[in-house]
Enzyme design. Structure first.
Site, PDB file in Angstrom:
ATOM      1  N   ASP A  69      -4.894  -6.482   2.011  1.00 32.72           N
ATOM      2  CA  ASP A  69      -3.939  -7.454   1.478  1.00 32.72           C
ATOM      3  C   ASP A  69      -3.729  -7.118   0.009  1.00 32.72           C
ATOM      4  O   ASP A  69      -4.676  -6.756  -0.691  1.00 32.72           O
ATOM      5  CB  ASP A  69      -4.437  -8.886   1.636  1.00 32.72           C
ATOM      6  CG  ASP A  69      -3.278  -9.867   1.528  1.00 32.72           C
ATOM      7  OD1 ASP A  69      -2.435  -9.901   2.438  1.00 32.72           O
ATOM      8  OD2 ASP A  69      -3.197 -10.591   0.510  1.00 32.72           O
ATOM      9  N   HIS A 177      -3.269   1.139  -6.036  1.00 28.71           N
ATOM     10  CA  HIS A 177      -4.234   0.109  -5.636  1.00 28.71           C
ATOM     11  C   HIS A 177      -4.782   0.400  -4.235  1.00 28.71           C
ATOM     12  O   HIS A 177      -5.985   0.386  -4.008  1.00 28.71           O
ATOM     13  CB  HIS A 177      -3.522  -1.249  -5.664  1.00 28.71           C
ATOM     14  CG  HIS A 177      -2.156  -1.228  -5.018  1.00 28.71           C
ATOM     15  ND1 HIS A 177      -1.128  -0.462  -5.514  1.00 28.71           N
ATOM     16  CD2 HIS A 177      -1.665  -1.805  -3.894  1.00 28.71           C
ATOM     17  CE1 HIS A 177      -0.063  -0.587  -4.741  1.00 28.71           C
ATOM     18  NE2 HIS A 177      -0.376  -1.400  -3.740  1.00 28.71           N
TER      19      HIS A 177
HETATM   20  P1  IMP Z   1       0.595  -7.591   1.988  1.00 25.02           P
HETATM   21  O1  IMP Z   1       0.305  -9.032   2.148  1.00 25.02           O
HETATM   22  O2  IMP Z   1      -0.617  -6.766   1.756  1.00 25.02           O
HETATM   23  O3  IMP Z   1       1.445  -7.055   3.086  1.00 25.02           O
HETATM   24  O4  IMP Z   1       1.441  -7.385   0.669  1.00 25.02           O
HETATM   25  C1  IMP Z   1       2.270  -8.408   0.178  1.00 25.02           C
HETATM   26  C2  IMP Z   1       3.483  -7.848  -0.449  1.00 25.02           C
HETATM   27  O5  IMP Z   1       3.119  -7.091  -1.603  1.00 25.02           O
HETATM   28  C3  IMP Z   1       4.313  -6.907   0.409  1.00 25.02           C
HETATM   29  O6  IMP Z   1       5.213  -7.605   1.202  1.00 25.02           O
HETATM   30  C4  IMP Z   1       5.038  -6.093  -0.643  1.00 25.02           C
HETATM   31  O7  IMP Z   1       6.172  -6.778  -1.118  1.00 25.02           O
HETATM   32  C5  IMP Z   1       4.019  -6.037  -1.759  1.00 25.02           C
HETATM   33  N1  IMP Z   1       3.269  -4.780  -1.709  1.00 25.02           N
HETATM   34  C6  IMP Z   1       2.132  -4.487  -1.039  1.00 25.02           C
HETATM   35  N2  IMP Z   1       1.766  -3.224  -1.251  1.00 25.02           N
HETATM   36  C7  IMP Z   1       2.706  -2.702  -2.068  1.00 25.02           C
HETATM   37  C8  IMP Z   1       2.886  -1.406  -2.634  1.00 25.02           C
HETATM   38  O8  IMP Z   1       2.125  -0.451  -2.419  1.00 25.02           O
HETATM   39  N3  IMP Z   1       3.966  -1.263  -3.425  1.00 25.02           N
HETATM   40  C9  IMP Z   1       4.862  -2.266  -3.693  1.00 25.02           C
HETATM   41  N4  IMP Z   1       4.736  -3.468  -3.167  1.00 25.02           N
HETATM   42  C10 IMP Z   1       3.665  -3.684  -2.369  1.00 25.02           C
END
Ligand code: IMP
Length: 195
Positions: A69, A177
């Site tokens: 996440d 990250h």
């Molecule tokens: P998640 O809950 O881990 O899917 O991430 C939440 C949100 O963070 C995603 O919908 C993306 O908008 C953003 N996000 C996650 N990883 C990345 C990345 O590597 N680059 C840019 N945005 C990210």
């Protein structure tokens, strides 16, 4: 190295993690195990969501698996969008809606400092382990680049001239990250196997 199921429906993440892992580990997708489910992420913290997603998929499959996440934390917005990064512009919004919203909120603000924080929860032989990766940078004033996903077009990591969306994938994966969190997970597994 064993097979490991990645608990995600995000095809961008799947591709990135497969690229990061190389030959270190064989990653299975939910499609590989014929699983088509929405994965809940209703917790108030990034850590909580990573654990929730991994437990959910482990509960269904019984397989060794991991979930990640991620949150984008912007200093001038007191850490927002943070755990709400996916749906910052509202339920069902697009990546572009989210980007537009943060650019609007940062209009005229000089402090553009931000970081991505990623937490991975690995469930291996029934035991849970957490790994965290972080990258610091700034939010640009305009979108730049066509690769990547999410907030990549407006996030420029410190020490670089391009946003994540403008740099080659191998460069993003080497410093991101998610790349850093995965690296910790792989090192942990290798040290465990060496014992
Ligand atoms: P998640 O809950 O881990 O899917 O991430 C939440 C949100 O963070 C995603 O919908 C993306 O908008 C953003 N996000 C996650 N990883 C990345 C990345 O590597 N680059 C840019 N945005 C990210």
């Amino acid at each position: 190295m064993p097979n490991l199921l990645f608990a995600t429906n995000n095809t961008h993440k799947l591709r990135e993690v497969q690229e990061i892992m190389g030959n270190d580990l064989q990653i299975l997708s939910l499609k590989d195990v014929n699983l088509d489910v929405d994965i809940p992420e209703t917790q108030e913290t990034i850590e909580g969501n990573a654990v929730q997603k991994a437990r959910f998929i482990h509960g269904i499959t019984g397989l060794n698996c991991f979930a990640d996440d991620t949150g984008l934390e912007i200093e001038a917005l007191e850490g927002r969008p943070g755990v709400y990064s996916a749906r910052y512009a509202g339920e069902g919004c697009s990546f572009d809606d989210n980007v537009t919203k943060i650019l609007r909120e940062l209009e005229g603000i000089e402090n553009r400092k931000a970081c991505f924080r990623c937490v991975i929860c690995l469930i291996m032989d029934g035991a849970e382990q957490l790994f965290e990766g972080r990258i610091d940078g700034v939010i640009t004033t305009e979108k730049e680049g066509a690769d990547g996903f999410g907030y990549d077009p407006v996030f420029r990591p410190d020490g670089h001239r391009q946003t994540f969306a403008a740099m080659p994938a191998y460069l993003k994966n080497g410093i991101s990250h998610r790349g850093r969190a995965i690296d910790k997970m792989v090192k942990w597994q290798k040290s465990k196997m060496a014992k």
